[in-house]
Design a protein around this motif. Sequence first.
Motif, PDB file in Angstrom:
ATOM      1  N   GLU A 217      -8.247   0.265  -5.763  1.00  0.00           N
ATOM      2  CA  GLU A 217      -6.924   0.666  -5.531  1.00  0.00           C
ATOM      3  C   GLU A 217      -6.988   0.946  -4.083  1.00  0.00           C
ATOM      4  O   GLU A 217      -7.935   1.635  -3.700  1.00  0.00           O
ATOM      5  CB  GLU A 217      -6.250   1.720  -6.075  1.00  0.00           C
ATOM      6  N   VAL A 218      -6.008   0.258  -3.360  1.00  0.00           N
ATOM      7  CA  VAL A 218      -6.163   0.388  -1.697  1.00  0.00           C
ATOM      8  C   VAL A 218      -5.128   1.195  -1.352  1.00  0.00           C
ATOM      9  O   VAL A 218      -3.842   0.647  -1.407  1.00  0.00           O
ATOM     10  CB  VAL A 218      -6.311  -0.940  -1.077  1.00  0.00           C
ATOM     11  N   ASP A 219      -5.226   2.190  -0.496  1.00  0.00           N
ATOM     12  CA  ASP A 219      -4.324   2.948   0.010  1.00  0.00           C
ATOM     13  C   ASP A 219      -4.286   2.649   1.605  1.00  0.00           C
ATOM     14  O   ASP A 219      -5.278   3.174   2.335  1.00  0.00           O
ATOM     15  CB  ASP A 219      -4.542   4.547  -0.008  1.00  0.00           C
ATOM     16  N   VAL A 220      -3.160   1.748   2.059  1.00  0.00           N
ATOM     17  CA  VAL A 220      -3.551   1.341   3.540  1.00  0.00           C
ATOM     18  C   VAL A 220      -2.831   2.321   4.538  1.00  0.00           C
ATOM     19  O   VAL A 220      -1.755   2.745   4.114  1.00  0.00           O
ATOM     20  CB  VAL A 220      -2.687  -0.083   3.614  1.00  0.00           C
ATOM     21  N   VAL A 221      -3.409   2.709   5.433  1.00  0.00           N
ATOM     22  CA  VAL A 221      -2.943   3.673   6.476  1.00  0.00           C
ATOM     23  C   VAL A 221      -2.694   2.955   8.017  1.00  0.00           C
ATOM     24  O   VAL A 221      -3.563   2.099   8.219  1.00  0.00           O
ATOM     25  CB  VAL A 221      -3.692   4.782   6.481  1.00  0.00           C
ATOM     26  N   ASN A 222      -1.870   3.522   8.788  1.00  0.00           N
ATOM     27  CA  ASN A 222      -1.788   3.139  10.050  1.00  0.00           C
ATOM     28  C   ASN A 222      -2.873   3.132  11.126  1.00  0.00           C
ATOM     29  O   ASN A 222      -3.920   3.993  10.674  1.00  0.00           O
ATOM     30  CB  ASN A 222      -0.614   4.036  10.770  1.00  0.00           C
ATOM     31  N   SER A 223      -3.250   2.380  11.979  1.00  0.00           N
ATOM     32  CA  SER A 223      -4.320   2.414  12.906  1.00  0.00           C
ATOM     33  C   SER A 223      -4.794   3.653  13.496  1.00  0.00           C
ATOM     34  O   SER A 223      -5.751   4.032  13.915  1.00  0.00           O
ATOM     35  CB  SER A 223      -4.445   1.413  13.687  1.00  0.00           C
ATOM     36  N   ARG A 224      -3.642   4.424  13.681  1.00  0.00           N
ATOM     37  CA  ARG A 224      -3.655   5.745  14.399  1.00  0.00           C
ATOM     38  C   ARG A 224      -4.057   6.763  13.746  1.00  0.00           C
ATOM     39  O   ARG A 224      -3.761   8.157  13.855  1.00  0.00           O
ATOM     40  CB  ARG A 224      -2.227   6.031  15.209  1.00  0.00           C
ATOM     41  N   SER A 225      -4.148   6.653  12.320  1.00  0.00           N
ATOM     42  CA  SER A 225      -4.358   7.618  11.115  1.00  0.00           C
ATOM     43  C   SER A 225      -5.618   8.451  11.715  1.00  0.00           C
ATOM     44  O   SER A 225      -6.363   8.131  12.320  1.00  0.00           O
ATOM     45  CB  SER A 225      -4.395   7.387  10.005  1.00  0.00           C
ATOM     46  N   SER A 226      -5.470   9.897  11.739  1.00  0.00           N
ATOM     47  CA  SER A 226      -6.662  10.737  11.906  1.00  0.00           C
ATOM     48  C   SER A 226      -7.495  10.822  10.785  1.00  0.00           C
ATOM     49  O   SER A 226      -7.348  10.687   9.613  1.00  0.00           O
ATOM     50  CB  SER A 226      -6.037  12.236  12.190  1.00  0.00           C
ATOM     51  N   ALA A 227      -8.781  11.239  11.183  1.00  0.00           N
ATOM     52  CA  ALA A 227      -9.902  11.337  10.159  1.00  0.00           C
ATOM     53  C   ALA A 227      -9.396  12.382   9.146  1.00  0.00           C
ATOM     54  O   ALA A 227      -9.797  12.295   8.191  1.00  0.00           O
ATOM     55  CB  ALA A 227     -11.245  11.485  10.844  1.00  0.00           C
ATOM     56  N   GLU A 228      -9.000  13.532   9.708  1.00  0.00           N
ATOM     57  CA  GLU A 228      -8.350  14.495   8.777  1.00  0.00           C
ATOM     58  C   GLU A 228      -7.574  14.010   7.664  1.00  0.00           C
ATOM     59  O   GLU A 228      -7.719  14.453   6.611  1.00  0.00           O
ATOM     60  CB  GLU A 228      -7.744  15.669   9.559  1.00  0.00           C
TER      61      GLU A 228
END
Length: 379
Positions: A217-228
């Motif tokens: 299952e793939v949760d796609v996030v923005n390139s600027r997402s923080s590690a936290e």
Amino acid sequence: MKAILALEDGRLFEGRAFGASGTTTGEICFNTSMTGYQEVITDPSYRGQIVAMTYPQIGNYGINPEDAESSAPHVRGFVIGELSPVASNWRSRQSLPDYFSQHGVVGIEHVDTRALTKHLRSRGAMRACLTTELSAEEAIKTAQASPSMEGMDYVQEVSTEAGYIWQDDSRRFALPNASTGQLETYLELPPIKHRIVAFDFGIKWNILRRLRQAGFEVDVVNSRSSAESVLAKNPDGIFLSNGPGDPAALGYIHEEVKKLIGKKPVFGICLGNQILGHVFGGKTYKLKFGHRGGNQPVKDLRSGRISITSQNHGFAVDAESLPSNVEVTHLNLNDDTVEGIRHKDMPVFSVQYHPEAAPGPHDATYFFEEFASLIDQTK
């Protein structure tokens, strides 16, 4: 309508326009794939580039929604030898010229793509201008004034603004075969086994399809997402996607990915491989004319196995710059450039090429299963 392709070194190619009219600039590069022009056109990794196809006739099977790698074309311009006058395929919904007209992409045909490719192979990729409205002299000056690919961050232009869970149809197409009992056109998906977060640096939809086919299952996030924010989701693993531009210009991404190393298993493809190179303390450099096509031979140094791979990149990881705890696992047999790396002590690996293909051979599809096995081993 007449069109001109002008290179920054003054080389000119004249031809006939198709699709939209106007003027566009970008880095001119060539792709040697024999099929898959739609996947090439819609691959976000081509942001900022004018692409020339070496295969002589393009457009013969039209355009269909199922073969797109994103919601719109990303090439700045498209250069071909001959445009097929007929789009003939049962899956076709639109001709290539109509698709380009709809999305404002300038195309040019009747270009000697063999001469263009040999020129770029000799001189290297360079800035170019494709126009239906400027004179030859104006087009050359426009090419020379356009920005270089080096130092460019196109990731912010192509990354998703809002995160999402990939839920589009990811079933694999298969011809029915009564002798094997395969009677359906699409194969059913396996149950979800692992939840991962995928950074969208310009991710291709077929990567998402392949991940789902491998039980993710793939949760796609923005390139600027923080590690936290990524770790707060508590995923089983983290995926770093392909994408456009210069990997050295992505310092803000390097810093966040660095915080993830050792926390979760990580798998990177293409730009993801280059980002990991920087995260590990290495460097990247620009290739003379890049690797773009579906016929690149790669050797797995661990097993000796050779795969024919699909590639699309203009930068490479400098093997000499990598620390001793990072191993080069794959090499390109054409020029000995780095095609894969892994960390010796932590569950992190990446490849420079595209195991999901689209277009291209499927020799390297096994990497998605390898990622799943790595997650199983570290749970």
